[in-house]
Design a protein around this motif. Structure first.
Motif, PDB file in Angstrom:
ATOM      1  N   GLY A  33       0.371   6.753   7.174  1.00 18.50           N
ATOM      2  CA  GLY A  33       0.129   5.319   7.188  1.00 18.50           C
ATOM      3  C   GLY A  33      -1.367   5.042   7.119  1.00 18.50           C
ATOM      4  O   GLY A  33      -2.045   5.465   6.182  1.00 18.50           O
ATOM      5  N   GLY A  34      -1.888   4.351   8.127  1.00 16.42           N
ATOM      6  CA  GLY A  34      -3.295   3.963   8.122  1.00 16.42           C
ATOM      7  C   GLY A  34      -4.256   5.134   8.102  1.00 16.42           C
ATOM      8  O   GLY A  34      -4.903   5.417   7.088  1.00 16.42           O
ATOM      9  N   VAL A  35      -4.342   5.844   9.224  1.00 16.69           N
ATOM     10  CA  VAL A  35      -5.267   6.968   9.325  1.00 16.69           C
ATOM     11  C   VAL A  35      -4.821   8.128   8.435  1.00 16.69           C
ATOM     12  O   VAL A  35      -5.594   8.650   7.632  1.00 16.69           O
ATOM     13  CB  VAL A  35      -5.398   7.436  10.794  1.00 16.69           C
ATOM     14  CG1 VAL A  35      -6.283   8.683  10.871  1.00 16.69           C
ATOM     15  CG2 VAL A  35      -5.982   6.328  11.659  1.00 16.69           C
ATOM     16  N   GLY A  36      -3.567   8.540   8.542  1.00 13.76           N
ATOM     17  CA  GLY A  36      -3.078   9.684   7.786  1.00 13.76           C
ATOM     18  C   GLY A  36      -3.111   9.486   6.287  1.00 13.76           C
ATOM     19  O   GLY A  36      -3.420  10.416   5.527  1.00 13.76           O
ATOM     20  N   ASP A  60       5.713  -1.550   4.156  1.00 11.85           N
ATOM     21  CA  ASP A  60       5.967  -2.937   4.554  1.00 11.85           C
ATOM     22  C   ASP A  60       4.753  -3.784   4.181  1.00 11.85           C
ATOM     23  O   ASP A  60       3.630  -3.266   4.097  1.00 11.85           O
ATOM     24  CB  ASP A  60       6.213  -3.005   6.066  1.00 11.85           C
ATOM     25  CG  ASP A  60       6.585  -4.406   6.514  1.00 11.85           C
ATOM     26  OD1 ASP A  60       7.759  -4.793   6.346  1.00 11.85           O
ATOM     27  OD2 ASP A  60       5.693  -5.118   7.029  1.00 11.85           O
ATOM     28  N   ILE A  61       4.973  -5.062   3.988  1.00 15.35           N
ATOM     29  CA  ILE A  61       3.866  -5.948   3.608  1.00 15.35           C
ATOM     30  C   ILE A  61       2.753  -5.951   4.656  1.00 15.35           C
ATOM     31  O   ILE A  61       1.575  -6.126   4.339  1.00 15.35           O
ATOM     32  CB  ILE A  61       4.378  -7.383   3.340  1.00 15.35           C
ATOM     33  CG1 ILE A  61       3.297  -8.196   2.617  1.00 15.35           C
ATOM     34  CG2 ILE A  61       4.843  -8.053   4.637  1.00 15.35           C
ATOM     35  CD1 ILE A  61       3.800  -9.513   2.089  1.00 15.35           C
ATOM     36  N   SER A  62       3.124  -5.710   5.928  1.00 13.79           N
ATOM     37  CA  SER A  62       2.135  -5.692   7.000  1.00 13.79           C
ATOM     38  C   SER A  62       1.236  -4.464   6.955  1.00 13.79           C
ATOM     39  O   SER A  62       0.239  -4.388   7.675  1.00 13.79           O
ATOM     40  CB  SER A  62       2.837  -5.754   8.364  1.00 13.79           C
ATOM     41  OG  SER A  62       3.628  -4.600   8.570  1.00 13.79           O
ATOM     42  N   ASN A  63       1.564  -3.484   6.098  1.00 12.07           N
ATOM     43  CA  ASN A  63       0.747  -2.275   5.963  1.00 12.07           C
ATOM     44  C   ASN A  63      -0.469  -2.478   5.058  1.00 12.07           C
ATOM     45  O   ASN A  63      -1.440  -1.720   5.129  1.00 12.07           O
ATOM     46  CB  ASN A  63       1.571  -1.120   5.377  1.00 12.07           C
ATOM     47  CG  ASN A  63       2.779  -0.733   6.199  1.00 12.07           C
ATOM     48  OD1 ASN A  63       3.782  -0.301   5.655  1.00 12.07           O
ATOM     49  ND2 ASN A  63       2.708  -0.869   7.519  1.00 12.07           N
ATOM     50  N   ILE A  64      -0.418  -3.487   4.210  1.00  8.47           N
ATOM     51  CA  ILE A  64      -1.412  -3.628   3.144  1.00  8.47           C
ATOM     52  C   ILE A  64      -2.827  -3.824   3.681  1.00  8.47           C
ATOM     53  O   ILE A  64      -3.801  -3.392   3.055  1.00  8.47           O
ATOM     54  CB  ILE A  64      -1.018  -4.776   2.195  1.00  8.47           C
ATOM     55  CG1 ILE A  64       0.295  -4.417   1.469  1.00  8.47           C
ATOM     56  CG2 ILE A  64      -2.112  -5.063   1.179  1.00  8.47           C
ATOM     57  CD1 ILE A  64       0.844  -5.535   0.596  1.00  8.47           C
ATOM     58  N   TYR A  72       1.049  -4.542  -2.981  1.00 12.22           N
ATOM     59  CA  TYR A  72       2.102  -5.549  -3.100  1.00 12.22           C
ATOM     60  C   TYR A  72       3.259  -5.086  -3.983  1.00 12.22           C
ATOM     61  O   TYR A  72       4.395  -5.523  -3.820  1.00 12.22           O
ATOM     62  CB  TYR A  72       1.512  -6.856  -3.649  1.00 12.22           C
ATOM     63  CG  TYR A  72       2.359  -8.066  -3.343  1.00 12.22           C
ATOM     64  CD1 TYR A  72       3.244  -8.599  -4.283  1.00 12.22           C
ATOM     65  CD2 TYR A  72       2.296  -8.675  -2.082  1.00 12.22           C
ATOM     66  CE1 TYR A  72       4.029  -9.699  -3.986  1.00 12.22           C
ATOM     67  CE2 TYR A  72       3.078  -9.768  -1.781  1.00 12.22           C
ATOM     68  CZ  TYR A  72       3.947 -10.279  -2.737  1.00 12.22           C
ATOM     69  OH  TYR A  72       4.730 -11.360  -2.428  1.00 12.22           O
ATOM     70  N   LYS A  73       2.984  -4.149  -4.902  1.00 21.92           N
ATOM     71  CA  LYS A  73       4.007  -3.713  -5.844  1.00 21.92           C
ATOM     72  C   LYS A  73       4.917  -2.604  -5.327  1.00 21.92           C
ATOM     73  O   LYS A  73       5.955  -2.331  -5.936  1.00 21.92           O
ATOM     74  CB  LYS A  73       3.347  -3.260  -7.150  1.00 21.92           C
ATOM     75  CG  LYS A  73       2.665  -4.383  -7.914  1.00 21.92           C
ATOM     76  CD  LYS A  73       2.093  -3.879  -9.224  1.00 21.92           C
ATOM     77  CE  LYS A  73       1.442  -5.008 -10.006  1.00 21.92           C
ATOM     78  NZ  LYS A  73       0.864  -4.528 -11.286  1.00 21.92           N
ATOM     79  N   ASN A  74       4.519  -1.932  -4.230  1.00 21.45           N
ATOM     80  CA  ASN A  74       5.355  -0.805  -3.782  1.00 21.45           C
ATOM     81  C   ASN A  74       6.019  -1.035  -2.423  1.00 21.45           C
ATOM     82  O   ASN A  74       6.450  -0.092  -1.763  1.00 21.45           O
ATOM     83  CB  ASN A  74       4.560   0.500  -3.783  1.00 21.45           C
ATOM     84  CG  ASN A  74       3.401   0.503  -2.792  1.00 21.45           C
ATOM     85  OD1 ASN A  74       3.297  -0.364  -1.936  1.00 21.45           O
ATOM     86  ND2 ASN A  74       2.540   1.504  -2.910  1.00 21.45           N
ATOM     87  N   ILE A  75       6.110  -2.277  -2.010  1.00 17.81           N
ATOM     88  CA  ILE A  75       6.790  -2.615  -0.754  1.00 17.81           C
ATOM     89  C   ILE A  75       8.242  -2.122  -0.809  1.00 17.81           C
ATOM     90  O   ILE A  75       8.946  -2.330  -1.792  1.00 17.81           O
ATOM     91  CB  ILE A  75       6.750  -4.135  -0.504  1.00 17.81           C
ATOM     92  CG1 ILE A  75       5.305  -4.585  -0.236  1.00 17.81           C
ATOM     93  CG2 ILE A  75       7.635  -4.520   0.682  1.00 17.81           C
ATOM     94  CD1 ILE A  75       5.132  -6.081  -0.211  1.00 17.81           C
ATOM     95  N   GLY A  76       8.652  -1.450   0.251  1.00 17.31           N
ATOM     96  CA  GLY A  76      10.014  -0.944   0.344  1.00 17.31           C
ATOM     97  C   GLY A  76      10.184   0.503  -0.088  1.00 17.31           C
ATOM     98  O   GLY A  76      11.217   1.121   0.182  1.00 17.31           O
ATOM     99  N   LYS A  77       9.183   1.067  -0.726  1.00 20.60           N
ATOM    100  CA  LYS A  77       9.273   2.454  -1.177  1.00 20.60           C
ATOM    101  C   LYS A  77       8.848   3.420  -0.072  1.00 20.60           C
ATOM    102  O   LYS A  77       8.086   3.070   0.824  1.00 20.60           O
ATOM    103  CB  LYS A  77       8.408   2.652  -2.421  1.00 20.60           C
ATOM    104  CG  LYS A  77       8.896   1.873  -3.636  1.00 20.60           C
ATOM    105  CD  LYS A  77       8.071   2.178  -4.867  1.00 20.60           C
ATOM    106  CE  LYS A  77       8.586   1.407  -6.073  1.00 20.60           C
ATOM    107  NZ  LYS A  77       7.789   1.703  -7.299  1.00 20.60           N
ATOM    108  N   LEU A  78       9.348   4.656  -0.143  1.00 20.73           N
ATOM    109  CA  LEU A  78       8.981   5.674   0.831  1.00 20.73           C
ATOM    110  C   LEU A  78       7.492   6.006   0.726  1.00 20.73           C
ATOM    111  O   LEU A  78       6.963   6.201  -0.371  1.00 20.73           O
ATOM    112  CB  LEU A  78       9.790   6.947   0.605  1.00 20.73           C
ATOM    113  CG  LEU A  78      11.195   7.009   1.213  1.00 20.73           C
ATOM    114  CD1 LEU A  78      11.916   8.251   0.695  1.00 20.73           C
ATOM    115  CD2 LEU A  78      11.131   7.032   2.738  1.00 20.73           C
ATOM    116  N   LYS A  79       6.854   6.098   1.867  1.00 14.51           N
ATOM    117  CA  LYS A  79       5.421   6.386   1.867  1.00 14.51           C
ATOM    118  C   LYS A  79       5.110   7.754   1.273  1.00 14.51           C
ATOM    119  O   LYS A  79       4.127   7.906   0.544  1.00 14.51           O
ATOM    120  CB  LYS A  79       4.862   6.283   3.290  1.00 14.51           C
ATOM    121  CG  LYS A  79       4.807   4.855   3.812  1.00 14.51           C
ATOM    122  CD  LYS A  79       4.225   4.768   5.209  1.00 14.51           C
ATOM    123  CE  LYS A  79       4.205   3.320   5.681  1.00 14.51           C
ATOM    124  NZ  LYS A  79       3.677   3.176   7.060  1.00 14.51           N
TER     125      LYS A  79
END
Length: 230
Positions: A33-36, A60-64, A72-79
């Motif tokens: 996510g953020g750091v990783g 999630d949109i809150s990750n951006i 914005y284009k990859n919301i919902g996809k596996l990280k």
């Protein structure tokens, strides 16, 4: 070869043996996510050719606001899928192993730890963190753990690498100090800040991109220097 062109300004500073250690290093990152997510991007750009990523979550949109993996284009996809796509865009020759699941006592046995020689822990879940730390210690795999970066935005970020017993001002580190003492785990290295988190009237942890990425930069620098000096 792609690698020769991409990493010219890196390899010009390194000896042949240092370059070989960097290119052959195998780094496993838990939590992208953020750091990783910032860590794996930096590792790829630094020249690490073999990366493993472990994360069960979707974007999630809150990750951006802070996560390199998210847009914005990859919301919902596996990280882990998006990380693979992004790292391959940086270096088509990079080798990536994906583990799209939550780390626990069952799934830890599904990870091929023998394929890696360095672990970077950027997990939020404290129980998963403890499990990974204990496993790394028992199997003598070098590990670097991220502490807290959230609920901070004031001032200039200042993170450092320290032994777990030397940390302060961090709730995660406090829990891990006790855990490591109980389990007789020695020499655990972590990345943390002495800058105190702010308190807000909600359970959600706030996060600012420059704190997250600053922490990732310090962690990546530690990993790369350890690899080169090995």
């Amino acid at each position: 070869m792609y690698c020769k062109d991409i990493f010219t300004k890196t390899t010009m500073m390194l000896s042949a043996s240092e370059t070989e250690r960097l290119f052959s290093a195998r780094v496993l990152v838990f939590g992208v996510g953020g750091v990783g997510g910032a860590v794996v991007h930096m590792l790829a750009r630094a020249g690490v050719q073999n990366v493993g990523v472990v994360d069960f979550d979707t974007i999630d949109i809150s990750n951006i606001n802070r996560q390199f993996v998210a847009n914005y284009k990859n919301i919902g996809k596996l990280k882990v899928d998006e990380i693979e796509f992004q790292l391959k865009s940086i270096n088509p020759d990079i080798h990536i192993q994906k583990y799209p699941f939550k780390l626990d006592e069952d799934t830890i046995n599904s990870i091929d730890f023998s394929s890696f020689d360095y672990i970077v822990d950027c997990i939020d879940d404290i129980n998963a963190k403890k499990l990974l730390i204990k496993y790394a210690y028992e199997h003598k795999i070098p590990i670097l753990c991220a502490m807290g970066a959230g609920n901070r935005y004031q001032g200039i970020p200042s993170f450092e690498i320290a032994k777990i017993e030397d940390t302060s001002y961090d709730k995660i580190a406090k829990l891990l100090r006790k855990f490591c003492a109980q389990e007789h785990i020695k020499k655990l290295q972590v990345c943390y800040t002495k800058q105190k988190p702010m308190k807000f009237d909600c359970k959600i942890i706030g996060s600012m991109v420059y704190y997250v990425v600053n922490m990732a930069s310090v962690m990546c620098a530690k990993v790369i220097n350890d690899i080169i000096k090995a």
